[in-house]
Motif scaffolding. Sequence first.
Motif, PDB file in Angstrom:
ATOM      1  N   GLU A 112       0.811  -1.212   0.000  1.00  0.00           N
ATOM      2  CA  GLU A 112       0.000   0.000   0.000  1.00  0.00           C
ATOM      3  C   GLU A 112       0.850   1.270   0.000  1.00  0.00           C
ATOM      4  OE1 GLU A 112      -3.299   2.251   2.877  1.00  0.00           O
ATOM      5  OE2 GLU A 112      -2.494   0.292   3.413  1.00  0.00           O
ATOM      6  N   GLN A 113       1.791   1.359   0.909  1.00  0.00           N
ATOM      7  CA  GLN A 113       2.574   2.584   1.042  1.00  0.00           C
ATOM      8  C   GLN A 113       3.467   2.829  -0.175  1.00  0.00           C
ATOM      9  OE1 GLN A 113       1.968   4.831   3.357  1.00  0.00           O
ATOM     10  NE2 GLN A 113       0.394   3.393   4.081  1.00  0.00           N
ATOM     11  N   MET A 114       4.049   1.769  -0.708  1.00  0.00           N
ATOM     12  CA  MET A 114       4.892   1.925  -1.889  1.00  0.00           C
ATOM     13  C   MET A 114       4.065   2.390  -3.085  1.00  0.00           C
ATOM     14  SD  MET A 114       7.462  -0.828  -3.729  1.00  0.00           S
ATOM     15  CE  MET A 114       8.450  -0.959  -2.228  1.00  0.00           C
ATOM     16  N   GLN A 115       2.843   1.861  -3.210  1.00  0.00           N
ATOM     17  CA  GLN A 115       2.005   2.263  -4.331  1.00  0.00           C
ATOM     18  C   GLN A 115       1.578   3.723  -4.200  1.00  0.00           C
ATOM     19  OE1 GLN A 115      -2.021   0.395  -5.550  1.00  0.00           O
ATOM     20  NE2 GLN A 115      -0.484  -0.614  -6.828  1.00  0.00           N
ATOM     21  N   ILE A 116       1.218   4.143  -3.011  1.00  0.00           N
ATOM     22  CA  ILE A 116       0.850   5.544  -2.788  1.00  0.00           C
ATOM     23  C   ILE A 116       2.029   6.463  -3.126  1.00  0.00           C
ATOM     24  CG2 ILE A 116       0.282   7.257  -1.017  1.00  0.00           C
ATOM     25  CD1 ILE A 116      -1.421   5.092   0.337  1.00  0.00           C
ATOM     26  N   LYS A 117       3.241   6.065  -2.718  1.00  0.00           N
ATOM     27  CA  LYS A 117       4.434   6.856  -3.008  1.00  0.00           C
ATOM     28  C   LYS A 117       4.644   6.980  -4.515  1.00  0.00           C
ATOM     29  CE  LYS A 117       9.421   7.057  -2.204  1.00  0.00           C
ATOM     30  NZ  LYS A 117      10.597   6.371  -1.598  1.00  0.00           N
ATOM     31  N   MET A 118       4.435   5.881  -5.250  1.00  0.00           N
ATOM     32  CA  MET A 118       4.609   5.919  -6.702  1.00  0.00           C
ATOM     33  C   MET A 118       3.598   6.852  -7.362  1.00  0.00           C
ATOM     34  SD  MET A 118       5.425   1.929  -7.614  1.00  0.00           S
ATOM     35  CE  MET A 118       7.036   1.218  -7.266  1.00  0.00           C
ATOM     36  N   ILE A 119       2.361   6.811  -6.869  1.00  0.00           N
ATOM     37  CA  ILE A 119       1.335   7.707  -7.412  1.00  0.00           C
ATOM     38  C   ILE A 119       1.740   9.163  -7.184  1.00  0.00           C
ATOM     39  CG2 ILE A 119      -1.065   8.469  -7.195  1.00  0.00           C
ATOM     40  CD1 ILE A 119      -1.745   5.580  -6.309  1.00  0.00           C
TER      41      ILE A 119
END
Length: 347
Positions: A112-119
Amino acid sequence: MPGTIKQIAQLSGVSRGTVDRVLNHRGRVDPEVARRVEQIAEELGYLTRTQRKAGGRQAGAGVEGGKRIGVVTQLSGASFMIEVRRGIEEIARKLAFQGIDVVVRECPDVDEQMQIKMIEELVEEGIDGLAIMPVDCAGVGLKLNQLIRERGIPVITFNTDIVGVEKLAFVGLDNRNSGRAAAGLMAMMMQGKGTVLGIVGNFSNSAGMQRIDGFAEELKKSFPDMTLIGVRPSGDRTAQVASIVTQALSAFPDLGGILQISGGQAGLRQALARWDKEKRPCVVMYDATPKNAALMKEGIADFIIDQDGYTQGYRTISLLADKLRWDKDPEKEYMYTDINIRTRYTC
């Protein structure tokens, strides 16, 4: 002078109706045929009616100011991503000639956190649209709705979906229905009775869990003498798949079937190596990758359900490009790819 539908049909060896379906996204066409038609249309500079009304120029002439599409994936090392990535790369090459850049961020896990960071990184760099294989969680959902509502960035989900997001569309397998299809295949092999083990990659991957839901629903509805004894997460790791299957066979020597949804499918080979092929559990797995096809030819798996990853990657970016260039919305919210069932003779 731009080409015509008649010329495209003649050069690609298909009917004018097929050309129309491909160029206007009306119904399903074999992916290889669709690619050939699109390539010839691009070479001839053909414009659809929607593109002409929007004042579009011929393909390859560029787009004023340029546009940028961001792509965020998950499970980048999984075998099914080979075809998804191929579809993304092919449409990205075509769009580059039209002034549209495709920027990809690949996440190796369901994080979750890695995906939010990528967005957030993509938004900071500047994107006009987002294609995403979302982690189904509140944080990602809030972030996507923020982009849509506050920044006006259109979002299309693909392969995996997320509840409560005001997306333009979802492109991918009807996962729940494919789970029902898997139940029917398993019941056919097991003569409608016995125990089955389910293996998923991660419980937070919505695609995998929807397949399990559909599988369990169909067993309960149509095959009451079959029992799903449990669903285990493997983290898409070969060693973990091997361990799960070995433990299950030890606890349930008469295990009749395995529904293998996660990556790490080679673990089946390790776990079943010492079992007589005539006595091993029936196996239904997902994704017709070369490695999985080899497992089938070795007699480790019986059926493969393929989700057409190439089309998922290609169509998603194409739909976003249509939205950015011509303000054209997808014809429907759920754009399902075919449920393709492969045997050792068709893999």
